[in-house]
Design a protein around this motif. Structure first.
Motif, PDB file in Angstrom:
ATOM      1  N   GLY A   1       0.833  -1.196   0.000  1.00  0.00           N
ATOM      2  CA  GLY A   1       0.000   0.000   0.000  1.00  0.00           C
ATOM      3  C   GLY A   1       0.865   1.241   0.000  1.00  0.00           C
ATOM      4  N   CYS A   2       0.675   2.096   0.999  1.00  0.00           N
ATOM      5  CA  CYS A   2       1.446   3.339   1.111  1.00  0.00           C
ATOM      6  C   CYS A   2       2.613   3.202   2.068  1.00  0.00           C
ATOM      7  N   ARG A   3       2.943   1.981   2.455  1.00  0.00           N
ATOM      8  CA  ARG A   3       3.963   1.799   3.477  1.00  0.00           C
ATOM      9  C   ARG A   3       5.149   1.022   2.916  1.00  0.00           C
ATOM     10  N   VAL A   4       6.341   1.589   3.116  1.00  0.00           N
ATOM     11  CA  VAL A   4       7.571   0.891   2.766  1.00  0.00           C
ATOM     12  C   VAL A   4       7.815  -0.190   3.805  1.00  0.00           C
ATOM     13  N   MET A   5       8.140  -1.401   3.337  1.00  0.00           N
ATOM     14  CA  MET A   5       8.343  -2.529   4.241  1.00  0.00           C
ATOM     15  C   MET A   5       9.835  -2.810   4.346  1.00  0.00           C
ATOM     16  N   ALA A   6      10.451  -2.264   5.392  1.00  0.00           N
ATOM     17  CA  ALA A   6      11.889  -2.435   5.579  1.00  0.00           C
ATOM     18  C   ALA A   6      12.211  -3.889   5.915  1.00  0.00           C
ATOM     19  N   ASN A   7      13.346  -4.371   5.404  1.00  0.00           N
ATOM     20  CA  ASN A   7      13.840  -5.715   5.693  1.00  0.00           C
ATOM     21  C   ASN A   7      12.838  -6.802   5.295  1.00  0.00           C
ATOM     22  N   ARG A   8      12.078  -6.534   4.246  1.00  0.00           N
ATOM     23  CA  ARG A   8      11.120  -7.529   3.766  1.00  0.00           C
ATOM     24  C   ARG A   8      11.356  -7.756   2.280  1.00  0.00           C
ATOM     25  N   SER A   9      11.335  -9.019   1.877  1.00  0.00           N
ATOM     26  CA  SER A   9      11.532  -9.339   0.474  1.00  0.00           C
ATOM     27  C   SER A   9      10.189  -9.333  -0.254  1.00  0.00           C
ATOM     28  N   PHE A  10      10.254  -9.153  -1.562  1.00  0.00           N
ATOM     29  CA  PHE A  10       9.050  -9.337  -2.358  1.00  0.00           C
ATOM     30  C   PHE A  10       9.312 -10.429  -3.383  1.00  0.00           C
ATOM     31  N   ARG A  11       8.237 -10.912  -3.958  1.00  0.00           N
ATOM     32  CA  ARG A  11       8.319 -12.112  -4.787  1.00  0.00           C
ATOM     33  C   ARG A  11       8.317 -11.762  -6.268  1.00  0.00           C
ATOM     34  N   ILE A  12       9.193 -12.446  -7.011  1.00  0.00           N
ATOM     35  CA  ILE A  12       9.170 -12.400  -8.467  1.00  0.00           C
ATOM     36  C   ILE A  12       8.768 -13.793  -8.938  1.00  0.00           C
ATOM     37  N   LYS A  13       7.615 -13.860  -9.552  1.00  0.00           N
ATOM     38  CA  LYS A  13       7.050 -15.146  -9.958  1.00  0.00           C
ATOM     39  C   LYS A  13       6.971 -15.187 -11.481  1.00  0.00           C
ATOM     40  N   ILE A  14       7.577 -16.216 -12.076  1.00  0.00           N
ATOM     41  CA  ILE A  14       7.603 -16.333 -13.530  1.00  0.00           C
ATOM     42  C   ILE A  14       6.804 -17.552 -13.943  1.00  0.00           C
ATOM     43  N   GLY A  15       5.730 -17.280 -14.678  1.00  0.00           N
ATOM     44  CA  GLY A  15       4.885 -18.346 -15.185  1.00  0.00           C
ATOM     45  C   GLY A  15       5.165 -18.575 -16.659  1.00  0.00           C
ATOM     46  N   ARG A  16       4.167 -18.279 -17.495  1.00  0.00           N
ATOM     47  CA  ARG A  16       4.315 -18.536 -18.927  1.00  0.00           C
ATOM     48  C   ARG A  16       4.974 -17.346 -19.603  1.00  0.00           C
ATOM     49  N   ALA A  17       6.258 -17.512 -19.920  1.00  0.00           N
ATOM     50  CA  ALA A  17       7.028 -16.490 -20.631  1.00  0.00           C
ATOM     51  C   ALA A  17       8.073 -17.211 -21.476  1.00  0.00           C
ATOM     52  N   PRO A  18       7.635 -17.928 -22.504  1.00  0.00           N
ATOM     53  CA  PRO A  18       8.539 -18.820 -23.246  1.00  0.00           C
ATOM     54  C   PRO A  18       9.616 -18.104 -24.052  1.00  0.00           C
ATOM     55  N   ASN A  19       9.469 -16.779 -24.264  1.00  0.00           N
ATOM     56  CA  ASN A  19      10.454 -16.038 -25.047  1.00  0.00           C
ATOM     57  C   ASN A  19      11.286 -15.069 -24.210  1.00  0.00           C
TER      58      ASN A  19
END
Length: 548
Positions: free
Chosen positions: A311-329
């Motif tokens: 939201g409007c809050r920076v989350m210090a010392n927290r990771s976020f997720r990168i999720k890769i599904g269908r991206a064949p190229n």
């Protein structure tokens, strides 16, 4: 601890009062606002017309008896010439001769409001603290009203929109009615979250759209039939937007190829479902996660200087997720940050791999043990990787542990290192044991490695240092590939805090590898083993964005 973001929805007067209560100078507010605007302007495409362009008259002297041959050209060609002139010059063509008089009104107009400033915009972006250019705002209104359309491009970046809400609404109504292809629309603060009129979403003629420092319209109230059927490029710079707003724009843009999100005022969940997107860039942005769901044509995905937020809050010392599904190229990916980001592969493979990626960039803090331990897992996700770029950032806190060569040797095989990795670029090498062991591991396991480039951090290696002595463990390694070239440079930069990025280069598919030594083009060569590289000075004149 979570750090609240407090400027959204706050008036300028309230912000000034808060600054003064904290004992800071009131000018701090305008300084911060100008830095924000500077970043926005930096990412805006340049106008296709310029008031400072020179006209060549080299052939005028031999024209017999001053015959006007240009006016004899077909109307279609004359209209094309007029559309490539700044608005003022285009309007003046009506005074040349009766032949030209009706052409201005029938030629697609290029209107750039900064060209209407007294200096034609030569002094650069219009800054906060300067009076609102009311004459420019009035001139824009007059030009839009006088010309029947369509508009080739309209760039509006000078007006404080809160002071001209009536004009702003009429501008958008006019552009929607008359048609515009290329629109750049930036709000000069304050406020920084002024609501953008939803009428803009009815502009079906757009092929390129950049929006800066707005609160996007509530897309839940936008009619279902609204779409951007011709939009190929979308840039969102320092806006307030809900997750559904971004999803709406992607869903209603069936031919969109290029997406840029440069900074954001709130955390963004980037969920990519698009059968046309080819390149996505996310920079200086608060992110909750990145989810590549279904993007069959996506070739390049960039994210740099991103921060976990909710939201409007920076989350210090927290990771976020990168999720890769269908991206064949998907061929180019970076900068991944092991330790700060979680990488999830759901591409339909039991091995959880993305076999298409050939170029990968990572930012690895080699003084943080938990981050280093994530690197092998990240590399295993890309079994056909050919080029790896590694940025070693400054560690502001104390080191939390190192890893030795045994860690890499006992971790099991990494397929891309053994079978496909041909190039390794290592930036801002500081001489730590963890960095050396990583480089030594690649050297001893990289069977097809052709080139290893190491750029030394300038603050860690003065001119008097014996660089070869510090890199002796690497030189003494049993290199698996006897044909590999090792090249050493001293960085031309100091105190680099993160990777540098050129958004124009990233979106240019003429450059196969947009990470390839671009910002080290002026680096001092220290030594090279093997033959010179033919590509050494290929990108010498490219300008790069600074790290923050």
């Amino acid at each position: 601890m979570d750090e609240p973001q407090v400027i959204i929805g706050t008036s300028r007067s309230d912000m000034l009062a808060s600054i003064e209560r904290n004992g800071r100078h009131p000018d701090t507010l305008d300084l911060g606002s100008n830095m924000m605007l500077y970043m926005v302007y930096r990412y805006l495409p340049a106008p296709p017309v310029s008031p400072t362009a020179t006209l060549s008259l080299a052939g005028a002297s031999w024209v017999p008896e001053g015959v006007d041959r240009i006016s004899r050209l077909p109307d279609a060609l004359l209209r094309d010439i007029i559309s490539r002139l700044p608005a003022k010059d285009a309007a003046r063509t009506a005074t040349l001769a009766s032949r030209w008089r009706p052409l201005w009104r029938s030629a697609p107009l290029s209107l750039v409001d900064s060209h209407l400033l007294p200096d034609g915009g030569a002094s650069g972006p219009f800054i906060i603290g300067a009076p609102s250019p009311r004459a420019v705002t009035a001139a824009v209104s007059s030009a839009l009203a006088a010309h029947p359309g369509p508009f080739r491009c309209v760039h509006l970046t000078c007006s404080t929109m809160d002071e001209h809400r009536g004009e702003m609404a009429r501008w958008i109504d006019t552009l929607v009615a008359k048609g515009v292809k290329d629109l750049i629309f930036v709000n000069r603060p304050w406020p920084i979250d002024l609501r953008l009129p939803a009428t803009l979403f009815s502009c079906a003629s757009l092929t390129r759209l950049y929006l800066g420092v707005w609160r996007l319209p509530d897309t839940a109230a936008v009619p279902r039939g609204v779409s951007f059927p011709n939009l190929r490029e979308l840039g969102l710079c320092w806006n307030v937007m809900e997750d559904r707003d971004l999803a709406f724009m992607l869903e209603r843009s069936p031919v969109l190829e290029f997406l840029v999100i440069m900074a954001s005022q709130t955390g963004v969940r980037v969920r990519l479902v698009s059968h046309s997107l080819r390149c996505v860039q996310l920079g200086h942005t608060f992110l909750e996660n990145i989810d590549v769901v279904d993007a069959p044509l996506l070739e390049r995905l960039f994210q740099w200087q991103t921060v976990a937020a909710q939201g409007c809050r920076v989350m210090a010392n927290r990771s976020f997720r990168i999720k890769i599904g269908r991206a064949p190229n998907l061929l180019v990916l970076g900068y991944l940050k092991p330790g700060e980001q979680e990488l999830v592969i759901v591409a339909g493979s039991k091995e959880n791999i993305v076999p298409s990626v050939q170029i990968l960039a990572m930012e690895v803090p080699f003084g943080v043990r938990n981050a280093i331990k994530k690197v092998p897992g990240f590399l295993r996700c890309f079994p056909n990787l050919e080029t790896l770029h590694v940025q070693s950032p400054r560690i502001r806190e104390e080191s939390t542990g190192k890893v030795n060569l045994k860690f890499w040797q006992e971790g099991g095989p990494i397929k891309c290192v053994l079978q496909s990795m041909k190039k390794l670029f290592f930036y801002e090498f500081r001489g730590s044991r963890s960095e050396l062991t990583f480089l030594k591991f690649i050297a001893e396991r990289g069977r097809v490695l052709e080139q290893m480039v190491v750029v030394l951090a300038s603050e860690c290696f003065s001119s008097g240092d014996n660089v070869n002595a510090k890199l002796k463990p690497l030189a003494d390694a049993k290199w698996s590939s006897k044909a590999c070239k090792l090249e050493l440079f001293r960085s031309p930069l100091t105190n680099v805090s993160g990777p540098r990025h050129n958004h124009e280069l990233a979106a240019d598919f003429g450059f196969a590898d947009p990470f390839d030594l671009k910002y080290y083009s002026k680096a001092e060569r220290i030594s090279r083993s093997g033959k010179p590289s033919a590509k050494q000075d290929q990108y010498h004149k490219l300008s790069m964005e600074p790290s923050c």
